[in-house]
Design a protein around this motif. Sequence first.
Motif, PDB file in Angstrom:
ATOM      1  N   ASP A  75     -12.253  -7.618  -0.811  1.00 41.60           N
ATOM      2  CA  ASP A  75     -11.604  -6.873  -1.896  1.00 41.60           C
ATOM      3  C   ASP A  75     -12.092  -7.344  -3.257  1.00 41.60           C
ATOM      4  O   ASP A  75     -12.197  -6.553  -4.202  1.00 41.60           O
ATOM      5  N   ARG A 103     -13.369  -0.829  -6.165  1.00 40.33           N
ATOM      6  CA  ARG A 103     -12.180  -0.046  -5.843  1.00 40.33           C
ATOM      7  C   ARG A 103     -10.962  -0.914  -5.573  1.00 40.33           C
ATOM      8  O   ARG A 103      -9.824  -0.482  -5.716  1.00 40.33           O
ATOM      9  N   THR A 104     -11.178  -2.179  -5.183  1.00 39.33           N
ATOM     10  CA  THR A 104     -10.071  -3.035  -4.755  1.00 39.33           C
ATOM     11  C   THR A 104      -9.973  -4.344  -5.533  1.00 39.33           C
ATOM     12  O   THR A 104      -9.065  -5.138  -5.279  1.00 39.33           O
ATOM     13  N   ASP A 135      -8.321  -9.462   3.916  1.00 43.01           N
ATOM     14  CA  ASP A 135      -9.495  -8.857   3.276  1.00 43.01           C
ATOM     15  C   ASP A 135      -9.679  -9.279   1.824  1.00 43.01           C
ATOM     16  O   ASP A 135     -10.461  -8.662   1.096  1.00 43.01           O
ATOM     17  N   ARG A 136      -9.007 -10.333   1.384  1.00 47.37           N
ATOM     18  CA  ARG A 136      -9.060 -10.698  -0.038  1.00 47.37           C
ATOM     19  C   ARG A 136     -10.473 -11.058  -0.482  1.00 47.37           C
ATOM     20  O   ARG A 136     -10.826 -10.854  -1.650  1.00 47.37           O
ATOM     21  N   SER A 174      -8.958  -5.125  -8.363  1.00 46.97           N
ATOM     22  CA  SER A 174      -7.757  -5.332  -9.175  1.00 46.97           C
ATOM     23  C   SER A 174      -6.491  -5.496  -8.336  1.00 46.97           C
ATOM     24  O   SER A 174      -5.397  -5.607  -8.889  1.00 46.97           O
ATOM     25  N   ARG A 175      -6.625  -5.531  -7.033  1.00 48.66           N
ATOM     26  CA  ARG A 175      -5.454  -5.761  -6.187  1.00 48.66           C
ATOM     27  C   ARG A 175      -4.851  -7.131  -6.494  1.00 48.66           C
ATOM     28  O   ARG A 175      -5.553  -8.039  -6.976  1.00 48.66           O
ATOM     29  N   ASP A 180     -19.674   0.058  -2.663  1.00 46.65           N
ATOM     30  CA  ASP A 180     -18.680  -1.007  -2.535  1.00 46.65           C
ATOM     31  C   ASP A 180     -18.769  -1.661  -1.165  1.00 46.65           C
ATOM     32  O   ASP A 180     -18.768  -2.895  -1.043  1.00 46.65           O
ATOM     33  N   MET A 202      -4.268  -7.032   3.213  1.00 46.52           N
ATOM     34  CA  MET A 202      -4.749  -7.496   1.911  1.00 46.52           C
ATOM     35  C   MET A 202      -4.988  -9.005   1.910  1.00 46.52           C
ATOM     36  O   MET A 202      -5.910  -9.490   1.244  1.00 46.52           O
ATOM     37  N   LYS A 259       0.838  -1.207   0.000  1.00 49.48           N
ATOM     38  CA  LYS A 259       0.000   0.000   0.000  1.00 49.48           C
ATOM     39  C   LYS A 259       0.873   1.258   0.000  1.00 49.48           C
ATOM     40  O   LYS A 259       0.867   2.043   0.956  1.00 49.48           O
TER      41      LYS A 259
END
Length: 324
Positions: A93, A98-99, A89-90, A101-102, A215, A86, A40
């Motif tokens: 996400d 917003r997430t 929270d996968r 594409s992490r 989201d 990450m 991040k």
Amino acid sequence: MSNGAIRNGIQMGGAHAPLATSDDLQLDLSEARDWLALLKPRVMTLVVFSGIVGLLVAPGSIHPVLALTAILCIAIGAGAAGAINMWYDRDIDAVMRRTASRPIPAGRIRPEAALSFGVVLAVASTMVMGLAVNPVAGAVLAASIGFYVFVYTMWLKRRTPQNIVIGGAAGAFPPVIGWAAVTGSLSVEALVMFAIIFVWTPPHFWALSLYASGDYQRAGVPMLPVVAGAKATRRQIWWYSLLLVPVSLLPVAIGMAGPAYAAAAGVLGAYFLYVMWRVKRDAQDESGVSLSNDAPARAGFRYSILYLFALFTALAADVLVFGA
């Protein structure tokens, strides 16, 4: 050397050594960017900056090599917490635009690899900070990582709309770590810097959550706009903004900073109130849904980042120049 000799030189033991191509290089750079994204880096920028300010305004001195070591440990520790966040929270996400594409939800990095990466960095950064700088700084860094991972990410975020209020403490640790790196102790000045970031976090993050509420609703995260509605969120943003201005002047009240900082904090705070008042008064329907595509909230979120950078810059400048 002849072309034949070159060819012979890359054929060792009968095996042909593969030559790197531009596609290979692009793949390597893409993978490196994914690992960097786990840390991040945008969040890390503000974390490192506030840690540097804590280090600069602390009384006493620190060897430049140790100062750089402390800053590096703060950066790596923050990145480690981000990587573990990450990993945990996968699932949410993956359903948030917003997430999504992490690297983990997009399938570019395996979850267990990301967790191992984060844990190794967390242990390494706290050990180096504790052994090379001092134990107090190492302990506060460990506490900040633990708070972000266990208290905010694993406990608060999915359970209460007060997740940002309490969890804001995680982002408030860096100036305390910087202070401790120099002094080897904690003090009221360090706690004042902590308090400024702690009170700043709710209006900053709730402004984002206003236009990202869809989201959070899809992911089942009980952010304040999802649970209490946009109107209530705007009111809370305003009340916390009103509280932030006097808290930002605490360095003057305790003699940590002088008139130059007071003037800067006053101007920055007045504009912060103006921006957040526009958030509160945004054109909205009866249910509180913005009729302006949350333009004031987007502007408020952007200014809140600039505000904290400018406020801490003013604090460092005042202390270093005027020695308040």
